[in-house]
Write a protein that holds these residues in place. Structure first.
Motif, PDB file in Angstrom:
ATOM      1  N   LEU A   1     -47.890 -45.510 -26.251  1.00 46.14           N
ATOM      2  CA  LEU A   1     -48.633 -44.245 -26.296  1.00 46.14           C
ATOM      3  C   LEU A   1     -47.697 -43.058 -26.113  1.00 46.14           C
ATOM      4  N   LEU A   2     -46.688 -43.213 -25.260  1.00 42.67           N
ATOM      5  CA  LEU A   2     -45.706 -42.148 -25.093  1.00 42.67           C
ATOM      6  C   LEU A   2     -44.959 -41.897 -26.405  1.00 42.67           C
ATOM      7  N   LEU A   3     -44.596 -42.973 -27.089  1.00 40.18           N
ATOM      8  CA  LEU A   3     -43.920 -42.836 -28.378  1.00 40.18           C
ATOM      9  C   LEU A   3     -44.809 -42.113 -29.383  1.00 40.18           C
ATOM     10  N   VAL A   4     -46.082 -42.462 -29.427  1.00 37.33           N
ATOM     11  CA  VAL A   4     -47.011 -41.793 -30.348  1.00 37.33           C
ATOM     12  C   VAL A   4     -47.096 -40.301 -30.023  1.00 37.33           C
TER      13      VAL A   4
ATOM     14  N   LEU B   1     -52.198 -35.980 -24.897  1.00 35.20           N
ATOM     15  CA  LEU B   1     -51.641 -37.280 -25.271  1.00 35.20           C
ATOM     16  C   LEU B   1     -50.534 -37.694 -24.307  1.00 35.20           C
ATOM     17  N   ARG B   2     -49.674 -36.728 -23.961  1.00 34.53           N
ATOM     18  CA  ARG B   2     -48.594 -37.032 -23.030  1.00 34.53           C
ATOM     19  C   ARG B   2     -49.160 -37.388 -21.651  1.00 34.53           C
ATOM     20  N   TRP B   3     -50.160 -36.638 -21.216  1.00 33.27           N
ATOM     21  CA  TRP B   3     -50.756 -36.921 -19.908  1.00 33.27           C
ATOM     22  C   TRP B   3     -51.527 -38.233 -19.923  1.00 33.27           C
TER      23      TRP B   3
ATOM     24  N   TYR C   1     -49.302 -45.083 -17.371  1.00 36.99           N
ATOM     25  CA  TYR C   1     -48.174 -45.578 -16.575  1.00 36.99           C
ATOM     26  C   TYR C   1     -48.589 -45.784 -15.120  1.00 36.99           C
ATOM     27  N   LEU C   2     -49.377 -44.854 -14.578  1.00 41.08           N
ATOM     28  CA  LEU C   2     -49.830 -44.986 -13.185  1.00 41.08           C
ATOM     29  C   LEU C   2     -50.733 -46.209 -13.017  1.00 41.08           C
ATOM     30  N   VAL C   3     -51.654 -46.389 -13.967  1.00 38.49           N
ATOM     31  CA  VAL C   3     -52.528 -47.568 -13.919  1.00 38.49           C
ATOM     32  C   VAL C   3     -51.689 -48.834 -14.034  1.00 38.49           C
TER      33      VAL C   3
END
Length: 230
Positions: A72-75, A86-88, A94-96
């Motif tokens: 998702l970060l790459l997208v 999208l970044r958040w 990542y936290l989950v």
């Protein structure tokens, strides 16, 4: 297999050693390393002694858990317009993921049995934590697929469409064959995590192409900027 892991690690090293937008390169390389890490751990516990099996199956789940948020970060890095949500969203995943990885690390009953077949492993996961893990993993992958597909449709720039298209095609290439295999092959029951990581070699190939395309564009821009104006 170790051969697949070797190819994925080699691809990550190749990506890191060349030019290109570093955030994209780092995210892509991280995905390749996570895929290779799962393959290596699975190969070890499928050929090791019973003493080594206690923690390694859980370690495999812990490693590959980082794939959805990194995808998702790459997208978000490739998206045609700056969308902070999208970044958040990726950071929230990542936290989950960190919480789930901690839970898997401390839950000795997360994997109670592992059966290694010729090309994949079947797991027995009786705890509620596995259900949460599965929902997290599958929702992350499908979000990666859907967001990249939407980005391809709304992007005006051909290069952005091409880069997002590699993520989309790679996601399709490893998600759907895995689901079909589990649905039609009785021997593949409880083997979805292992099958997905094996089919993820197809994702790795598309990610390599993504890096190659991004690198080619970077080199072309650098060459154009180096030409003195006349």
């Amino acid at each position: 297999s170790l051969a697949t892991a070797t190819l994925e690690v080699a691809a990550a090293v190749w990506a890191l050693r060349g030019p290109g937008r570093r955030p994209i390169i780092y995210a892509t390389s991280a995905i390749l390393v996570f895929l290779a890490g799962y393959q290596i751990v699975e190969a070890i516990f499928c050929t090791g002694s019973p003493v080594t099996l206690a923690f390694l199956p859980r370690l495999a789940f812990m490693i590959v858990a980082w794939l959805p948020p990194t995808g998702l970060l790459l997208v978000s890095l490739l998206y045609p317009t700056k969308k902070p949500f999208l970044r958040w969203y990726a950071y929230g995943m990542y936290l989950v993921c960190a919480g789930l990885v901690l839970g898997v690390a401390t839950d000795r009953g997360f994997v109670t049995a592992t059966v290694c077949e010729i090309v994949f492993a079947r797991y027995t996961n009786p705890t509620a934590l596995y259900q949460t893990y599965g929902q997290f993993y599958q929702s992350g992958l499908f979000a990666m697929l859907l967001l990249s597909a939407y980005g391809v449709t709304v992007a005006d720039d051909r290069r952005q469409r091409l880069l997002l298209g590699q993520v989309l095609l790679g996601s399709i290439a490893f998600i759907f064959p895995s689901l079909v295999a589990v649905a039609v092959l009785p021997a593949a029951n409880n083997a979805l995590p292992s099958l997905m990581c094996h089919f993820a070699l197809l994702l790795a190939l598309f990610l390599v192409r993504l890096v190659w395309i991004a690198r080619r564009e970077t080199v072309q821009v650098a060459e154009e900027n180096a030409v003195p104006a006349t």
